[in-house]
Design an enzyme around this catalytic site. Structure first.
Site, PDB file in Angstrom:
ATOM      1  N   TYR A 138      -5.227   0.711  -9.282  1.00 56.43           N
ATOM      2  CA  TYR A 138      -4.661   0.680  -7.648  1.00 56.43           C
ATOM      3  C   TYR A 138      -4.752  -0.695  -7.207  1.00 56.43           C
ATOM      4  O   TYR A 138      -3.813  -1.125  -6.605  1.00 56.43           O
ATOM      5  CB  TYR A 138      -5.462   1.728  -7.193  1.00 56.43           C
ATOM      6  CG  TYR A 138      -5.153   1.742  -5.614  1.00 56.43           C
ATOM      7  CD1 TYR A 138      -4.255   2.660  -5.074  1.00 56.43           C
ATOM      8  CD2 TYR A 138      -5.672   1.022  -4.639  1.00 56.43           C
ATOM      9  CE1 TYR A 138      -3.763   2.664  -3.729  1.00 56.43           C
ATOM     10  CE2 TYR A 138      -5.367   1.019  -3.160  1.00 56.43           C
ATOM     11  CZ  TYR A 138      -4.291   1.925  -2.919  1.00 56.43           C
ATOM     12  OH  TYR A 138      -3.945   2.053  -1.492  1.00 56.43           O
ATOM     13  N   GLN A 180       2.621   1.818  -3.416  1.00 53.47           N
ATOM     14  CA  GLN A 180       1.581   2.484  -4.337  1.00 53.47           C
ATOM     15  C   GLN A 180       1.084   3.639  -4.094  1.00 53.47           C
ATOM     16  O   GLN A 180       0.956   4.865  -4.725  1.00 53.47           O
ATOM     17  CB  GLN A 180       0.202   1.529  -4.652  1.00 53.47           C
ATOM     18  CG  GLN A 180      -0.686   2.143  -5.474  1.00 53.47           C
ATOM     19  CD  GLN A 180      -0.175   2.266  -7.023  1.00 53.47           C
ATOM     20  OE1 GLN A 180       0.869   1.543  -7.339  1.00 53.47           O
ATOM     21  NE2 GLN A 180      -0.729   2.965  -7.840  1.00 53.47           N
ATOM     22  N   GLU A 181       0.916   4.156  -2.796  1.00 51.29           N
ATOM     23  CA  GLU A 181       0.353   5.491  -2.372  1.00 51.29           C
ATOM     24  C   GLU A 181       1.254   6.471  -2.396  1.00 51.29           C
ATOM     25  O   GLU A 181       1.071   7.557  -2.853  1.00 51.29           O
ATOM     26  CB  GLU A 181      -0.111   5.183  -0.731  1.00 51.29           C
ATOM     27  CG  GLU A 181      -1.468   4.605  -0.758  1.00 51.29           C
ATOM     28  CD  GLU A 181      -2.816   5.123  -1.147  1.00 51.29           C
ATOM     29  OE1 GLU A 181      -2.350   6.322  -1.483  1.00 51.29           O
ATOM     30  OE2 GLU A 181      -3.827   4.458  -1.029  1.00 51.29           O
ATOM     31  N   SER A 182       2.778   6.173  -1.933  1.00 48.60           N
ATOM     32  CA  SER A 182       3.400   7.454  -1.824  1.00 48.60           C
ATOM     33  C   SER A 182       5.012   7.120  -2.308  1.00 48.60           C
ATOM     34  O   SER A 182       5.812   7.987  -2.353  1.00 48.60           O
ATOM     35  CB  SER A 182       3.519   7.608  -0.347  1.00 48.60           C
ATOM     36  OG  SER A 182       4.058   6.787   0.387  1.00 48.60           O
ATOM     37  N   VAL A 213       0.769  -1.235  -0.002  1.00 52.76           N
ATOM     38  CA  VAL A 213      -0.237   0.195   0.000  1.00 52.76           C
ATOM     39  C   VAL A 213       0.935   1.206   0.161  1.00 52.76           C
ATOM     40  O   VAL A 213       0.572   2.253  -0.770  1.00 52.76           O
ATOM     41  CB  VAL A 213      -1.171  -0.131   1.084  1.00 52.76           C
ATOM     42  CG1 VAL A 213      -1.708   1.172   1.266  1.00 52.76           C
ATOM     43  CG2 VAL A 213      -1.905  -1.305   1.081  1.00 52.76           C
TER      44      VAL A 213
END
Length: 199
Positions: free
Chosen positions: A184, A98-100, A95
């Site tokens: 995502y 992918q997020e940051s 996570v």
């Protein structure tokens, strides 16, 4: 520049009003010390590392640099959060990637912030006082992810809700037909598999 001067400069910087506090500078001095100031330094040997920072982001930048020590610290926070909330560390890493992309100061156009891209409302629910603090961000993001996993009992649906919100998952009775959300879920699941296999 002496340490005492650095501390005084830092102290002054954190008591500036909002307008000034949004324009702080971090310099690397010739002796290797890092200096925070509210004005540019033109002395020989001072290298600008960052600018246009507010007090919180300047403090975060001072505490967490992209070096091995702090990468290890983030890894520790991930492992501790995984143990505390009963989630695989490989999923948390997936996570975050992918997020940051492991950028502690990441901020999206929609206002999501930090490693796990918490929205301010979500951060408030989990009583986060500094959304850019890696430990607080990881713990809150992991706790929210655990909530979603328990609610849906399905990793893909939990990830879709993490990205698009629970309302969207309910409205479409599954992964919403948003290209961003579908992409995502695919990417996070791929990273999840990647980290599970020890890569």
């Amino acid at each position: 520049m002496r340490i005492t001067k650095f501390i005084a400069t830092l102290s002054c910087a954190f008591t500036l009003n909002t307008a000034l506090a949004s324009n702080l500078f971090i310099y690397l001095s010739p002796t290797g010390e890092r200096v925070v100031t509210d004005r540019p330094i033109s002395l020989a040997g001072y290298e600008l590392e960052n600018n246009k920072l507010n007090a919180n982001s300047a403090g975060t930048a001072l505490r967490y640099q992209d070096n091995q020590k702090n990468q290890d610290l983030i890894e520790t926070h991930i492992n501790n959060a995984a143990y505390l909330y009963g989630i695989e560390s490989s999923l948390i890493k997936a996570v975050i990637r992918q997020e940051s992309a492991f950028n502690i100061q990441a901020k999206s156009r929609k206002g999501a912030m930090g490693l796990m891209q918490l929205m301010p409302g979500t951060a408030a629910i989990y009583k986060v006082s500094d959304i850019y603090d890696p430990k607080q961000n990881i713990y809150a993001g992991t706790k929210h992810l655990r909530y979603l996993l328990r609610k849906y009992n399905d990793t893909s649906l939990a990830l879709a809700a993490y990205n698009a919100g629970e309302g969207a998952v309910k409205r479409f009775e599954g992964i919403p037909p948003y290209p961003e959300t579908q992409n995502y879920v695919v990417k996070v699941m791929a990273y999840y598999d990647h980290y599970q296999n020890g890569n």
